[in-house]
Design a protein around this motif. Structure first.
Motif, PDB file in Angstrom:
ATOM      1  N   GLY A 161     -10.191  -1.902  -8.445  1.00 15.59           N
ATOM      2  CA  GLY A 161      -9.864  -2.744  -7.692  1.00 15.59           C
ATOM      3  C   GLY A 161     -10.779  -3.706  -7.333  1.00 15.59           C
ATOM      4  N   PHE A 162     -11.323  -4.106  -8.409  1.00 17.22           N
ATOM      5  CA  PHE A 162     -12.230  -5.275  -8.199  1.00 17.22           C
ATOM      6  C   PHE A 162     -11.579  -6.759  -8.314  1.00 17.22           C
ATOM      7  CE2 PHE A 162     -17.191  -4.124  -8.619  1.00 17.22           C
ATOM      8  CZ  PHE A 162     -16.740  -2.719  -8.502  1.00 17.22           C
ATOM      9  N   MET A 203     -20.760 -14.260  -1.101  1.00 12.87           N
ATOM     10  CA  MET A 203     -19.802 -14.657   0.272  1.00 12.87           C
ATOM     11  C   MET A 203     -18.554 -13.814   0.112  1.00 12.87           C
ATOM     12  SD  MET A 203     -21.791 -16.170   2.195  1.00 12.87           S
ATOM     13  CE  MET A 203     -20.681 -16.760   3.408  1.00 12.87           C
ATOM     14  N   GLN A 205     -18.134 -10.908  -0.018  1.00 18.53           N
ATOM     15  CA  GLN A 205     -17.919  -9.768   0.688  1.00 18.53           C
ATOM     16  C   GLN A 205     -17.711  -9.953   2.172  1.00 18.53           C
ATOM     17  OE1 GLN A 205     -18.290  -7.490  -1.729  1.00 18.53           O
ATOM     18  NE2 GLN A 205     -18.829  -9.170  -3.172  1.00 18.53           N
ATOM     19  N   PRO A 206     -18.387 -10.869   2.930  1.00 23.03           N
ATOM     20  CA  PRO A 206     -17.957 -11.181   4.189  1.00 23.03           C
ATOM     21  C   PRO A 206     -16.411 -11.749   4.168  1.00 23.03           C
ATOM     22  CG  PRO A 206     -19.641 -12.564   3.676  1.00 23.03           C
ATOM     23  CD  PRO A 206     -19.682 -11.743   2.636  1.00 23.03           C
ATOM     24  N   ALA A 207     -15.880 -12.294   2.982  1.00 21.64           N
ATOM     25  CA  ALA A 207     -14.557 -12.428   3.060  1.00 21.64           C
ATOM     26  C   ALA A 207     -13.661 -11.486   2.694  1.00 21.64           C
ATOM     27  CB  ALA A 207     -14.463 -13.534   1.698  1.00 21.64           C
ATOM     28  N   GLY A 208     -14.013 -10.265   2.762  1.00 19.64           N
ATOM     29  CA  GLY A 208     -13.333  -8.989   2.678  1.00 19.64           C
ATOM     30  C   GLY A 208     -12.823  -8.805   1.432  1.00 19.64           C
ATOM     31  N   PHE A 209     -13.349  -9.360   0.238  1.00 19.72           N
ATOM     32  CA  PHE A 209     -12.926  -9.126  -0.879  1.00 19.72           C
ATOM     33  C   PHE A 209     -13.198  -7.589  -1.532  1.00 19.72           C
ATOM     34  CE2 PHE A 209     -11.404 -13.190  -3.227  1.00 19.72           C
ATOM     35  CZ  PHE A 209     -10.923 -13.502  -2.047  1.00 19.72           C
ATOM     36  N   GLY A 210     -14.036  -6.934  -0.874  1.00 21.37           N
ATOM     37  CA  GLY A 210     -14.437  -5.628  -1.230  1.00 21.37           C
ATOM     38  C   GLY A 210     -15.325  -5.356  -2.380  1.00 21.37           C
ATOM     39  N   ALA A 211     -14.872  -5.883  -3.473  1.00 25.89           N
ATOM     40  CA  ALA A 211     -15.634  -6.097  -4.825  1.00 25.89           C
ATOM     41  C   ALA A 211     -15.180  -6.961  -5.830  1.00 25.89           C
ATOM     42  CB  ALA A 211     -15.554  -4.488  -5.363  1.00 25.89           C
ATOM     43  N   TRP A 242     -20.326  -2.211   0.698  1.00 25.42           N
ATOM     44  CA  TRP A 242     -20.339  -0.744   1.503  1.00 25.42           C
ATOM     45  C   TRP A 242     -20.892   0.130   0.406  1.00 25.42           C
ATOM     46  CZ3 TRP A 242     -19.180  -1.630   6.330  1.00 25.42           C
ATOM     47  CH2 TRP A 242     -18.281  -2.431   6.545  1.00 25.42           C
ATOM     48  N   VAL A 243     -22.100  -0.434  -0.079  1.00 27.64           N
ATOM     49  CA  VAL A 243     -23.091   0.325  -0.801  1.00 27.64           C
ATOM     50  C   VAL A 243     -23.832   0.962   0.150  1.00 27.64           C
ATOM     51  CG1 VAL A 243     -22.811  -0.768  -2.962  1.00 27.64           C
ATOM     52  CG2 VAL A 243     -24.735  -1.182  -1.516  1.00 27.64           C
ATOM     53  N   ASP A 244     -24.369   2.424  -0.142  1.00 28.44           N
ATOM     54  CA  ASP A 244     -25.362   2.857   0.604  1.00 28.44           C
ATOM     55  C   ASP A 244     -26.771   2.401   0.332  1.00 28.44           C
ATOM     56  OD1 ASP A 244     -23.587   4.201   2.190  1.00 28.44           O
ATOM     57  OD2 ASP A 244     -23.635   6.174   0.769  1.00 28.44           O
ATOM     58  N   ASP A 248     -25.682   3.127  -5.626  1.00 27.71           N
ATOM     59  CA  ASP A 248     -24.541   2.890  -5.923  1.00 27.71           C
ATOM     60  C   ASP A 248     -24.034   1.796  -7.006  1.00 27.71           C
ATOM     61  OD1 ASP A 248     -23.491   4.777  -3.963  1.00 27.71           O
ATOM     62  OD2 ASP A 248     -23.390   3.170  -2.244  1.00 27.71           O
ATOM     63  N   HIS A 378     -28.190  -7.866   4.164  1.00 25.47           N
ATOM     64  CA  HIS A 378     -27.322  -8.638   5.037  1.00 25.47           C
ATOM     65  C   HIS A 378     -27.772  -8.834   6.254  1.00 25.47           C
ATOM     66  CE1 HIS A 378     -26.560  -4.318   6.028  1.00 25.47           C
ATOM     67  NE2 HIS A 378     -26.271  -4.966   7.229  1.00 25.47           N
TER      68      HIS A 378
ATOM     69  N   TRP B  23     -13.449  -4.825   8.795  1.00 22.35           N
ATOM     70  CA  TRP B  23     -13.684  -5.719   9.919  1.00 22.35           C
ATOM     71  C   TRP B  23     -12.358  -5.593  11.030  1.00 22.35           C
ATOM     72  CZ3 TRP B  23     -11.994  -7.429   5.174  1.00 22.35           C
ATOM     73  CH2 TRP B  23     -10.945  -8.223   5.193  1.00 22.35           C
ATOM     74  N   GLU B  41     -10.260  -4.655   2.560  1.00 21.22           N
ATOM     75  CA  GLU B  41      -9.492  -5.343   1.020  1.00 21.22           C
ATOM     76  C   GLU B  41      -8.340  -4.948   0.709  1.00 21.22           C
ATOM     77  OE1 GLU B  41     -12.449  -3.698   1.128  1.00 21.22           O
ATOM     78  OE2 GLU B  41     -12.403  -2.831  -0.927  1.00 21.22           O
ATOM     79  N   PHE B  80     -17.901  -6.499  11.385  1.00 21.86           N
ATOM     80  CA  PHE B  80     -17.713  -5.571  10.364  1.00 21.86           C
ATOM     81  C   PHE B  80     -18.324  -3.991  10.773  1.00 21.86           C
ATOM     82  CE2 PHE B  80     -16.716  -7.057   6.121  1.00 21.86           C
ATOM     83  CZ  PHE B  80     -16.295  -8.309   6.285  1.00 21.86           C
ATOM     84  N   PHE B 131     -15.004 -18.506   3.662  1.00 27.93           N
ATOM     85  CA  PHE B 131     -15.250 -17.078   3.549  1.00 27.93           C
ATOM     86  C   PHE B 131     -14.449 -16.355   4.544  1.00 27.93           C
ATOM     87  CE2 PHE B 131     -18.223 -15.750   6.662  1.00 27.93           C
ATOM     88  CZ  PHE B 131     -18.905 -16.936   7.080  1.00 27.93           C
TER      89      PHE B 131
END
Lengths: 382, 382
Positions: A161-162, A203, A205-211, A242-244, A248, A378, B23, B41, B80, B131
């Motif tokens: 899903g990247f 950037m 990531q805050p754009a919501g691309f996930g990976a 969303w890495v701990d 990860d 972040h 988000w 995403e 988020f 973004f």
């Protein structure tokens, strides 16, 4: 025109008409028979024809065969030819157990009699004639390994899903240290060549691309003439939300490397071993992990003290640590983790319990650092 | 920490504990119940919790629930969050037939109450906040389509024995017209940014690579502000040896486009149709082919005369020709072939019978030229 068959495909074909094409490796021009070793991007094959040295008025194709024999006698190594002939499987032929009996031979592009480089040419001379040097099977193999490795990595990312991104290489400001920045005139203003896709992938990531991932050129105005520095290089980048912790990130990192090496081992393992004497080993997971402070203790116990004042490993330290890991765990890879905050960029997250350490790592492979990773910071107020 | 599930993965999970993260899209803060639409995403999901407006001394978790209700009341769109809860499949929920009952909600990064861009913001403003704009599902989808399309093309090339190359972007000389060249200081000398990998991919042929591809940035110092020009763009390139004519190149070209569109149709077709109202059509092969001279006749018959003196098609000519192809053949693609020698670079091969024409083509897709191809001229003496 009949389609050419690659040399590698011949072994699966039945005896009969084929077209092969490539360049002349060697010619053995014997009295009664002529052999041409033809090479293409997939391998080498023996071409053969009876030598016809005189016109025979009773043979209909005598003039044609005489011309062919004379043409083969003039072929220079490196000349590109296209050959129509009959494939014959024959166990006695050492080269792949098959040969092609030549019906017709066309010279497509003629090589000079004296090639500008030879087996023993210097690296400088080889690079001057790079396109000829790349005809060596080992050089070709390196690019095939790269192709297979990259494609397997990308496939892992896509399957997980990247999103693939193509970040700008012309930038309005620096992304890393300003010291190693290439600068250029951009119409009325100034642009810089990207040193890294770092901020763009962050950037995303805050754009919501996930990976995301990217394989693309990066540029550093670093004049060092060592094997560890280059003004232009191909940067392999990935980043995920969303890495701990950096654990990860290391798990993802391991997965793409295992995917890449698995594909190389399956598709090209025997060729790599034959060409370089290096078996392609698919590493077990998890890779060993050693915190930087512990790495220093290990090196000290081995009698080596890292000379760098900032505590980062130097090349000899990396080699020694990899040797230790190989001896102790039998592993080619090691993650060195928990780098000191002082030697990491501001966007590496600090430890929850110790702000002098970061959630970061370097990955060493057989004594050389091949990549860097971290959990991103972040929090603006840290 | 428990692993998060992507929104898209929820429908396949059984009812029970899940972690979701993303988000805030919208909050509906009703008297007795609160809804949060969470987006990640992969999609959007409804989160729900009973609103607790007052402390209830008899309920053990009353303080906790009250705090949660108050926290949800303060959530800004774009914040988020990470949420632990119970997944419940429920046909009555319009959004995907499921919802997550919130147990705990953590704010990871808080958004400003007033987002800097809105639905009706101008494109300039959107690009200033790129973004945030990329959080729109349609924007995200464009990048997913690109990822799937590129990966399918690369897979076709790799499966067909093409080698992936990474050619230099810093060059010592120009590769195309000098007019559109970016120039920069390179230590003591001057370097240029590559306008195209053209010569490198051509040199890979005498290097015996057989066939190569590259997807990488290219640079042109072209100040035109049109949708057909960019100073930096992602160039998709392939090159192969041993073609009989540009027909072989077009066949490869068709194959990678069909592979790409097939993958997009399979993986994202319904989403593209829903978001843009455009069905993803996998084209039939062969694509229609029209020689340039015939294209001019077709346009003239439609009442349009191409204004360019050199005979190349202008944008309106391309649109008209694509309209003709759509009406006549029901096809989105058309190869315009046999370009005049005068408007093609020197490395496009001339026709065997007519040196005024080249073995070349442009590919139009729904009215826009998307690529160019040709058989290369390898004969030095032409």
């Amino acid at each position: 025109m009949a389609k050419r068959s690659t040399v590698a495909s011949l072994s699966a074909l039945p005896d009969g008409d084929v077209v092969v094409a490539g360049w002349v490796d060697t010619v053995r021009d014997q009295k009664a028979v002529q052999f041409v070793i033809l090479r293409d991007e997939t391998g080498a094959v023996q071409l053969v024809t009876k030598a016809v040295r005189e016109l025979d008025p009773e043979a209909a194709d005598s003039a044609e065969r005489l011309a062919l024999t004379e043409l083969i006698g003039t072929l220079n190594a490196g000349t590109f030819i296209r050959v129509t002939g009959q494939l014959a499987h024959d166990e006695r032929v050492k080269l792949g157990g098959l040969e092609v009996k030549i019906s017709a031979l066309e010279v497509v592009a003629e090589a000079q009699p004296e090639p500008p480089i030879a087996e023993d040419s210097s690296i400088d001379k080889r690079l001057d004639w790079r396109f000829l040097d790349l005809r060596r099977p080992e050089a070709n193999l390196i690019f095939r390994v790269q192709t297979v490795f990259e494609h397997a990595m990308r496939t892992w990312w896509v399957d997980n899903g990247f999103i693939e991104i193509h970040t700008p290489k012309l930038m309005a400001s620096a992304s890393e240290s300003r010291a190693e920045l290439f600068e250029m005139q951009y119409f009325e203003t100034t642009a810089y060549l990207a040193q890294s896709p770092q901020f763009f992938k962050q950037m995303a990531q805050p754009a919501g691309f996930g990976a995301v991932f990217e394989i693309a050129p990066a540029f550093r105005a670093d004049p060092s003439f060592t094997s560890r520095h280059a003004t232009e290089f191909t940067s392999i980048d990935a980043e995920m939300s969303w890495v701990d912790s950096h654990e990860d990130v290391m798990a993802m990192h391991e997965s793409v490397i295992v995917a890449g090496l698995t594909a190389v081992a399956e598709k090209l393992g025997p060729q790599v071993d034959a060409a370089f004497g290096v078996p392609v080993v698919v590493p077990t997971t998890p890779f060993p992990r050693i915190p930087l402070a512990e790495a220093h203790e290990i090196l000290t116990a081995r009698g080596y003290t890292v000379p760098r004042a900032d505590g980062d490993l130097d090349p000899e330290g990396e080699r020694q640590l990899s040797a230790y890991v190989k001896e102790t765990f039998g592993h080619d890879f090691v993650f060195v983790t928990d780098y000191f905050t002082s030697i990491r960029p501001f966007y590496h997250m600090r430890h929850e319990g110790d702000s002098n350490l970061t959630n970061s790592y370097d990955l060493l492979y057989n004594g050389t650092e091949i990549s860097t990773g971290a959990q991103r910071e972040h929090r603006i107020d840290v």
